[in-house]
Design an enzyme around this catalytic site. Structure first.
Site, short mmCIF file in Angstrom:
data_model
loop_
_atom_site.label_atom_id
_atom_site.label_comp_id
_atom_site.label_asym_id
_atom_site.label_seq_id
_atom_site.Cartn_x
_atom_site.Cartn_y
_atom_site.Cartn_z
N TRP A 93 0.91 -1.22 -0.01
CA TRP A 93 -0.07 -0.04 -0.03
C TRP A 93 0.89 1.11 -0.09
CZ3 TRP A 93 -4.86 -0.73 3.82
CH2 TRP A 93 -5.44 -1.96 3.35
N GLU B 54 11.85 2.45 -3.44
CA GLU B 54 11.70 3.74 -2.75
C GLU B 54 12.67 4.13 -1.54
OE1 GLU B 54 7.56 3.35 -2.86
OE2 GLU B 54 7.43 3.58 -5.07
N GLY C 213 5.01 2.45 -10.65
CA GLY C 213 4.11 3.61 -10.64
C GLY C 213 4.22 4.34 -11.96
N SER D 13 3.75 -1.65 -12.15
CA SER D 13 2.45 -1.41 -12.74
C SER D 13 1.71 -2.74 -13.34
CB SER D 13 2.94 -0.94 -13.89
OG SER D 13 3.36 0.62 -13.71
N GLY E 91 1.37 -2.47 -6.24
CA GLY E 91 1.46 -0.95 -5.59
C GLY E 91 0.11 -0.50 -5.85
N GLY E 92 0.08 0.53 -6.78
CA GLY E 92 -1.22 1.10 -7.15
C GLY E 92 -2.32 0.22 -7.07
P1 13P Z 1 3.01 -0.05 -8.86
O1 13P Z 1 2.24 -1.31 -8.77
O2 13P Z 1 2.30 1.01 -8.38
O3 13P Z 1 3.84 0.20 -9.97
O4 13P Z 1 3.96 -0.45 -7.69
C1 13P Z 1 4.91 -1.25 -7.68
C2 13P Z 1 5.69 -1.48 -6.49
O5 13P Z 1 6.47 -0.59 -6.00
C3 13P Z 1 5.43 -2.63 -5.40
O6 13P Z 1 6.17 -2.68 -4.29
#
Ligand code: 13P
Length: 249
Positions: A10, A93, A169, A209, A230-231
């Site tokens: 999240w 990140e 992302g 993604s 992620g998203g």
């Molecule tokens: P997204 O799915 O938003 O690209 O993020 C992937 C992620 O960093 C999962 O840890």
């Protein structure tokens, strides 16, 4: 045969209402694959009490230290006590925004293992590194730091997530072939160091993604054992439809 595994990261998003919605939807979707959610720390207690049996809880980071004067940090034993089974370590990140280097990430990996948590080690290259054909060198170094820090079979009972930084992302997903090639490279490296049995049982997730409309083709690759989402993990319906693609595949 490895079980597929879908985990939602999240990041710094979500609230009590999202916990409630995910818990409600997840209750209807028991399947063959594993499912986990990794909410921010303050939501762990609500998630631990509401998630249905069989849905695991994970944290997004952990301290490399056991206890002491480390303001703002959370130890692996605290996460275990909060009901976590998994913890993400070395997310890109954390590496880029908080300057976590390979040695620190390896320390976190080791701390998680020692406490009895399952670390999900994130590895992956930037676009500049891919363009310079350095993907294997970069991912290889990220793995080597863990091999150096851990005695014995480092990845026994662990999980690796390949997350190309340029796909996180951005809406730009690695093609199934690009991801499969790096996953096979990772499994090969683990086989060299930890032995074929450990490599064969290691779950290697793809992250970057991954969405309901591209999950199926990624998950069909022989070395892609799941996803770190992620998203799309913030949308209960979409997240559970990715899970269903894994459970049916
Ligand atoms: P997204 O799915 O938003 O690209 O993020 C992937 C992620 O960093 C999962 O840890």
């Amino acid at each position: 045969m490895r079980r597929k595994f879908i985990a939602g990261n999240w990041k710094m998003n979500g609230d009590q209402e999202l916990v409630r919605q995910i818990a409600e939807r997840a209750a209807d979707s028991a399947g063959e694959a594993e499912l986990a959610v990794c909410p921010p720390y303050p939501l762990l207690p609500a998630a631990a009490s509401q998630l249905p049996f069989g849905v695991a809880l994970g944290a997004q980071d952990v301290s490399e230290y056991d206890s002491g004067a480390y303001t703002g940090e959370v130890s692996a034993s605290m996460l275990l006590e909060a009901g976590c089974r998994y913890v993400i370590v070395g997310h890109s990140e954390r590496r880029t925004l908080y300057a976590e280097d390979n040695a620190r990430v390896a320390g976190k990996f080791q701390a998680a293992r020692q406490a009895g948590l399952i670390p999900i080690l994130c590895v992956g290259e930037t676009l500049a590194e891919r363009d310079a054909q350095r993907t294997e060198a970069v991912v290889g170094e990220q793995l080597s730091a863990v091999f150096d820090a851990v005695d014995g079979a480092a990845f026994q009972g662990a999980v690796i997530a390949y997350e190309p930084v340029w796909a996180i992302g951005t809406g730009r997903t690695a093609t199934p072939e690009q991801a499969q090639a790096v996953h096979a490279f990772i499994r090969g490296r683990v086989a060299e160091r930890d032995g074929q049995d450990v490599a064969d049982s290691l779950q290697i997730l793809y992250g970057g993604s991954m969405k309901p409309d591209n999950a199926g083709e990624l998950l069909a690759q022989p070395d892609i054992d799941g996803g770190l989402i992620g998203g799309a993990s913030l949308d209960p319906e979409g997240f559970l439809s990715i899970y269903n693609a894994a459970a049916e595949g």
